[in-house]
Design a protein around this motif. Structure first.
Motif, PDB file in Angstrom:
ATOM      1  N   PRO A  75      -1.354   1.873  -1.052  1.00  0.00           N
ATOM      2  CA  PRO A  75      -2.160   0.890  -1.787  1.00  0.00           C
ATOM      3  C   PRO A  75      -1.673  -0.534  -1.556  1.00  0.00           C
ATOM      4  CG  PRO A  75      -1.720   2.795  -3.171  1.00  0.00           C
ATOM      5  CD  PRO A  75      -0.903   2.977  -1.927  1.00  0.00           C
ATOM      6  N   SER A  97      -9.322   0.639  -6.108  1.00  0.00           N
ATOM      7  CA  SER A  97      -9.128   0.377  -7.537  1.00  0.00           C
ATOM      8  C   SER A  97     -10.428   0.423  -8.321  1.00  0.00           C
ATOM      9  CB  SER A  97      -8.454  -0.983  -7.723  1.00  0.00           C
ATOM     10  OG  SER A  97      -9.153  -2.002  -7.030  1.00  0.00           O
ATOM     11  N   SER A 119      -7.805  -3.476  -4.587  1.00  0.00           N
ATOM     12  CA  SER A 119      -6.728  -2.816  -3.856  1.00  0.00           C
ATOM     13  C   SER A 119      -7.235  -1.465  -3.371  1.00  0.00           C
ATOM     14  CB  SER A 119      -5.474  -2.648  -4.721  1.00  0.00           C
ATOM     15  OG  SER A 119      -5.760  -1.934  -5.906  1.00  0.00           O
ATOM     16  N   SER A 121      -6.174   2.170  -0.519  1.00  0.00           N
ATOM     17  CA  SER A 121      -5.299   2.875   0.414  1.00  0.00           C
ATOM     18  C   SER A 121      -6.166   3.574   1.444  1.00  0.00           C
ATOM     19  CB  SER A 121      -4.424   3.897  -0.320  1.00  0.00           C
ATOM     20  OG  SER A 121      -5.218   4.932  -0.881  1.00  0.00           O
ATOM     21  N   TRP A 285      -0.299  -9.639  -7.478  1.00  0.00           N
ATOM     22  CA  TRP A 285      -0.060  -8.300  -6.937  1.00  0.00           C
ATOM     23  C   TRP A 285       1.319  -7.784  -7.337  1.00  0.00           C
ATOM     24  CZ3 TRP A 285      -2.111  -4.026  -5.506  1.00  0.00           C
ATOM     25  CH2 TRP A 285      -1.408  -3.099  -4.735  1.00  0.00           C
ATOM     26  N   GLY A 288       1.408  -6.715 -10.942  1.00  0.00           N
ATOM     27  CA  GLY A 288       0.500  -5.638 -11.338  1.00  0.00           C
ATOM     28  C   GLY A 288      -0.732  -6.080 -12.085  1.00  0.00           C
ATOM     29  N   THR A 289      -1.133  -7.335 -11.924  1.00  0.00           N
ATOM     30  CA  THR A 289      -2.346  -7.823 -12.578  1.00  0.00           C
ATOM     31  C   THR A 289      -3.408  -8.135 -11.544  1.00  0.00           C
ATOM     32  OG1 THR A 289      -1.527 -10.106 -12.503  1.00  0.00           O
ATOM     33  CG2 THR A 289      -1.026  -8.835 -14.480  1.00  0.00           C
ATOM     34  N   GLY A 292      -5.993  -4.389  -9.897  1.00  0.00           N
ATOM     35  CA  GLY A 292      -6.266  -3.023 -10.305  1.00  0.00           C
ATOM     36  C   GLY A 292      -5.257  -2.039  -9.758  1.00  0.00           C
ATOM     37  N   GLU A 293      -5.584  -0.754  -9.885  1.00  0.00           N
ATOM     38  CA  GLU A 293      -4.661   0.311  -9.491  1.00  0.00           C
ATOM     39  C   GLU A 293      -5.407   1.383  -8.712  1.00  0.00           C
ATOM     40  OE1 GLU A 293      -1.431   3.359 -11.599  1.00  0.00           O
ATOM     41  OE2 GLU A 293      -2.475   1.832 -12.780  1.00  0.00           O
ATOM     42  N   HIS A 295      -5.532   5.196  -7.784  1.00  0.00           N
ATOM     43  CA  HIS A 295      -5.050   6.475  -8.289  1.00  0.00           C
ATOM     44  C   HIS A 295      -5.197   7.559  -7.220  1.00  0.00           C
ATOM     45  CE1 HIS A 295      -4.656   4.962 -12.390  1.00  0.00           C
ATOM     46  NE2 HIS A 295      -5.845   4.393 -12.250  1.00  0.00           N
ATOM     47  N   ARG A 301       3.031   1.922  -3.815  1.00  0.00           N
ATOM     48  CA  ARG A 301       2.192   0.881  -3.235  1.00  0.00           C
ATOM     49  C   ARG A 301       3.042  -0.070  -2.396  1.00  0.00           C
ATOM     50  NH1 ARG A 301       0.582  -3.663  -7.617  1.00  0.00           N
ATOM     51  NH2 ARG A 301       2.668  -4.430  -8.103  1.00  0.00           N
TER      52      ARG A 301
END
Length: 319
Positions: A75, A97, A119, A121, A285, A288-289, A292-293, A295, A301
């Protein structure tokens, strides 16, 4: 796909108009991507930063990954651009994300619009095909759309243009009378040209576009210039058509668009207009704001590289 350079240089783009037809071979440099993939980076290069709004081109493969993990890109964030995943062989599993989970297969369009922040992957599925061959491309978003909501599109069926010896898949934009369903924000075109051995033709172009051609496979002559696999030829503007001759069965990527006049700063996986924008994106980044993330990816990441010591400034496309 991410720019995985540990010390990415600030890239200055934008601000140049077309100067007529040319024939400039663009040098490639090898860059390690993830655990087992090496790509040939053709844009940005020492001599050319952009082709229309196309601002990043990686060509990889064909790689035998039967006993390898294949593509494994953890990610990572993007802003201010669109990513285009284009495969000839293999598959790529895309997560982002927004919650997207999509397998992109050969000659299907995976188009991600980062807008203000996203974000994602990319990885070879498990199990995966023996061979991996494709290209990853970025499109710079104009100022009017670079803060838009992020989005992901998957288009398995794309329009074709055919002629004797040619089958062209329209990836983005319009070629001849065929228009891709992919979303664009500037006048541009991306097309995969499949040529049969011995084919000779004149491909219709738009004279106000600048163009480049990347050889994915086979041996061709483009406007009289011999091209081997992995070679990219910048063609400039002012062309109503492009002579093509295939010495073998071959495949080319045609990229074009109106010269992108905005001044940009491109660093790592971000495109902005000022150094402060890049600094804030990196900080967002790392904390972590905003981005997004992702999963479901089995691994950590990517961390952002350190910023360079020199100020990040927006400049034109010519050094």
């Amino acid at each position: 796909m991410s720019n995985l350079d540990l010390k990415p240089a600030p890239t200055t783009c934008g601000g140049e108009t077309g100067s007529g037809p040319v024939r400039d071979l663009l040098p490639a440099r090898e860059v390690a991507l993830g655990e087992s993939t090496v790509v040939r980076r053709l844009l940005p290069s020492l001599g050319r930063r952009m082709v229309g709004a196309w601002c990043f081109v990686d060509h990889y493969g064909p790689d035998d990954i039967a006993d390898e993990p294949g593509m494994q890109v953890p990610p990572h964030p993007h802003m201010g651009l669109q990513t285009v995943s284009w495969l000839h062989q293999g598959e790529v599993l895309h997560r982002d994300s927004l919650g997207s989970l999509t397998t992109v297969r050969p000659r299907e369009l995976g188009l991600m619009t980062s807008g203000r922040a996203i974000s994602h992957s990319e990885e070879s599925p498990r199990p995966h095909a023996r061979l991996l061959h494709g290209a990853q491309l970025w499109v710079a978003l104009p100022d009017s759309h670079r803060h838009t909501d992020p989005a992901f599109e998957h288009h398995p069926d794309l329009p074709h243009v055919t002629a004797p010896g040619l089958d062209a898949t329209v990836i983005l934009g319009t070629l001849d009378t065929a228009t891709s369903p992919g979303t664009t924000h500037t006048p541009l075109v991306g097309a995969d040209l499949t040529l049969t051995r011995g084919a000779r033709l004149r491909l219709p172009l738009q004279p106000d576009f600048e163009y480049a051609v990347l050889t994915m496979s086979g041996h061709t002559e483009v406007d009289g210039v011999p091209l081997d696999p992995g070679a990219m030829l910048y063609l400039g503007t002012g062309r109503p058509h492009l002579p093509l001759h295939a010495h073998t069965d071959a495949s080319l990527l045609l990229l074009g668009g109106t010269p992108f006049e905005e001044r940009l700063v491109m660093w790592w996986n971000f495109i902005g207009r000022t150094g402060d924008e890049i600094l804030h994106a990196r900080n967002d980044w790392e904390t972590g704001t905003r981005f997004g993330e992702v999963h479901g990816y089995d691994g950590a990441r990517l961390r952002a590289p350190e910023l360079p010591d020199i100020p990040l400034k927006a400049r034109g496309r010519v050094r």
